[in-house]
Motif scaffolding. Sequence first.
Motif, mmCIF file in Angstrom:
data_model
loop_
_atom_site.group_PDB
_atom_site.id
_atom_site.type_symbol
_atom_site.label_atom_id
_atom_site.label_comp_id
_atom_site.label_asym_id
_atom_site.label_seq_id
_atom_site.Cartn_x
_atom_site.Cartn_y
_atom_site.Cartn_z
ATOM 1 N N THR A 16 15.939 17.008 41.795
ATOM 2 C CA THR A 16 15.726 15.565 41.727
ATOM 3 C C THR A 16 15.687 15.009 43.151
ATOM 4 O OG1 THR A 16 18.083 14.982 41.722
ATOM 5 C CG2 THR A 16 17.084 15.507 39.588
ATOM 6 N N ARG A 17 15.548 13.697 43.251
ATOM 7 C CA ARG A 17 15.529 13.023 44.545
ATOM 8 C C ARG A 17 16.801 13.306 45.344
ATOM 9 N NH1 ARG A 17 15.266 7.303 46.398
ATOM 10 N NH2 ARG A 17 17.256 7.136 45.336
ATOM 11 N N GLU A 18 17.922 13.433 44.628
ATOM 12 C CA GLU A 18 19.212 13.645 45.288
ATOM 13 C C GLU A 18 19.465 15.111 45.620
ATOM 14 O OE1 GLU A 18 18.851 11.721 42.543
ATOM 15 O OE2 GLU A 18 19.031 9.856 43.672
ATOM 16 N N GLY A 19 18.736 16.004 44.966
ATOM 17 C CA GLY A 19 18.951 17.436 45.155
ATOM 18 C C GLY A 19 18.989 18.134 43.805
ATOM 19 N N MET A 20 19.499 19.366 43.780
ATOM 20 C CA MET A 20 19.578 20.102 42.516
ATOM 21 C C MET A 20 20.543 19.386 41.569
ATOM 22 S SD MET A 20 19.659 24.122 43.586
ATOM 23 C CE MET A 20 20.632 23.929 45.072
ATOM 24 N N TYR A 21 20.124 19.268 40.307
ATOM 25 C CA TYR A 21 20.923 18.503 39.353
ATOM 26 C C TYR A 21 21.026 19.255 38.034
ATOM 27 C CZ TYR A 21 22.336 14.641 36.290
ATOM 28 O OH TYR A 21 23.001 13.851 35.390
ATOM 29 N N HIS A 28 25.610 17.466 40.627
ATOM 30 C CA HIS A 28 24.602 17.952 41.569
ATOM 31 C C HIS A 28 25.149 19.155 42.329
ATOM 32 C CE1 HIS A 28 23.018 13.911 40.819
ATOM 33 N NE2 HIS A 28 21.864 14.346 41.279
ATOM 34 N N ILE A 29 24.242 19.932 42.889
ATOM 35 C CA ILE A 29 24.620 21.101 43.676
ATOM 36 C C ILE A 29 24.060 20.945 45.082
ATOM 37 C CG2 ILE A 29 24.455 23.610 43.852
ATOM 38 C CD1 ILE A 29 23.775 23.415 40.703
ATOM 39 N N ASP A 30 24.938 20.933 46.083
ATOM 40 C CA ASP A 30 24.548 20.739 47.484
ATOM 41 C C ASP A 30 23.585 19.564 47.655
ATOM 42 O OD1 ASP A 30 26.085 22.974 48.007
ATOM 43 O OD2 ASP A 30 24.388 24.312 48.406
ATOM 44 N N PRO A 31 23.886 18.419 47.040
ATOM 45 C CA PRO A 31 22.925 17.309 47.097
ATOM 46 C C PRO A 31 22.737 16.765 48.510
ATOM 47 C CG PRO A 31 25.004 16.552 46.202
ATOM 48 C CD PRO A 31 25.109 18.047 46.313
ATOM 49 N N TRP A 32 21.553 16.233 48.776
ATOM 50 C CA TRP A 32 21.277 15.691 50.112
ATOM 51 C C TRP A 32 21.334 14.170 50.136
ATOM 52 C CZ3 TRP A 32 17.672 19.423 48.126
ATOM 53 C CH2 TRP A 32 16.634 18.877 47.357
ATOM 54 N N ARG A 33 21.452 13.531 48.987
ATOM 55 C CA ARG A 33 21.713 12.091 48.937
ATOM 56 C C ARG A 33 23.032 11.871 48.204
ATOM 57 N NH1 ARG A 33 16.927 8.555 49.160
ATOM 58 N NH2 ARG A 33 15.076 9.815 49.511
ATOM 59 N N PRO A 34 23.688 10.720 48.423
ATOM 60 C CA PRO A 34 24.983 10.479 47.796
ATOM 61 C C PRO A 34 24.936 10.524 46.268
ATOM 62 C CG PRO A 34 24.617 8.909 49.560
ATOM 63 C CD PRO A 34 23.332 9.669 49.380
ATOM 64 N N HIS A 42 28.731 25.976 50.179
ATOM 65 C CA HIS A 42 29.448 26.358 51.396
ATOM 66 C C HIS A 42 29.418 25.239 52.420
ATOM 67 C CE1 HIS A 42 25.313 27.631 52.326
ATOM 68 N NE2 HIS A 42 25.630 27.594 53.615
ATOM 69 N N ALA A 43 30.151 25.452 53.509
ATOM 70 C CA ALA A 43 30.485 24.350 54.417
ATOM 71 C C ALA A 43 29.421 24.053 55.466
ATOM 72 C CB ALA A 43 31.824 24.643 55.105
ATOM 73 N N HIS A 44 28.341 24.789 55.508
ATOM 74 C CA HIS A 44 27.303 24.456 56.487
ATOM 75 C C HIS A 44 26.728 23.065 56.220
ATOM 76 C CE1 HIS A 44 26.402 28.857 57.865
ATOM 77 N NE2 HIS A 44 27.295 28.256 58.621
ATOM 78 N N GLY A 45 26.299 22.417 57.290
ATOM 79 C CA GLY A 45 25.916 21.010 57.227
ATOM 80 C C GLY A 45 24.726 20.702 56.339
ATOM 81 N N ASP A 46 23.886 21.679 56.086
ATOM 82 C CA ASP A 46 22.740 21.403 55.203
ATOM 83 C C ASP A 46 23.117 21.589 53.734
ATOM 84 O OD1 ASP A 46 23.050 24.112 55.847
ATOM 85 O OD2 ASP A 46 20.928 24.570 55.534
ATOM 86 N N HIS A 47 24.377 21.877 53.451
ATOM 87 C CA HIS A 47 24.868 22.005 52.067
ATOM 88 C C HIS A 47 26.015 21.039 51.774
ATOM 89 C CE1 HIS A 47 22.580 25.738 51.233
ATOM 90 N NE2 HIS A 47 22.621 25.813 52.539
ATOM 91 N N ALA A 48 26.910 20.897 52.720
ATOM 92 C CA ALA A 48 28.088 20.034 52.545
ATOM 93 C C ALA A 48 27.885 18.754 53.347
ATOM 94 C CB ALA A 48 29.349 20.760 52.997
ATOM 95 N N ARG A 49 27.519 17.699 52.656
ATOM 96 C CA ARG A 49 27.273 16.423 53.329
ATOM 97 C C ARG A 49 28.315 15.397 52.885
ATOM 98 N NH1 ARG A 49 22.393 18.651 51.982
ATOM 99 N NH2 ARG A 49 20.762 18.651 53.573
#
Length: 120
Positions: A16-21, A28-34, A42-49
Amino acid sequence: MGTYPFQDRPPLVAVTREGMYCAAGDFHIDPWRPVERALITHAHGDHARTGHQRYLAAEPGLPLLRKRLGDVALQTLPYGERLDIHGVTVSFHSAGHVLGSAQLRLEHRGEVWVVSGVRL
Ligand SMILES: [Zn+2]
């Protein structure tokens, strides 16, 4: 052939717009929007926001996630331990990527998906 080519129901995870849902579990899973509930591989910045209401992640990643996310609502699960979220059974399994990294196993009505946490 119905709406979905390989099965009689929508995919357990969709992008979805926010990421995997996961609609069945409403997370959501590792979403990129709130979002309200974020499962983090995991804790890398492109997964944990930052910016999500609630987080769920594998327990060994707790120190790294705290460092990255600060004082957020963060629940953790030991590797392999199962949690039911609205009828979806979720569990984290070591991904051997960084400390606490996990593949995410989702089970719903006999269907099993694994989210590797790797972006291609
Ligand atoms: Zn990574």
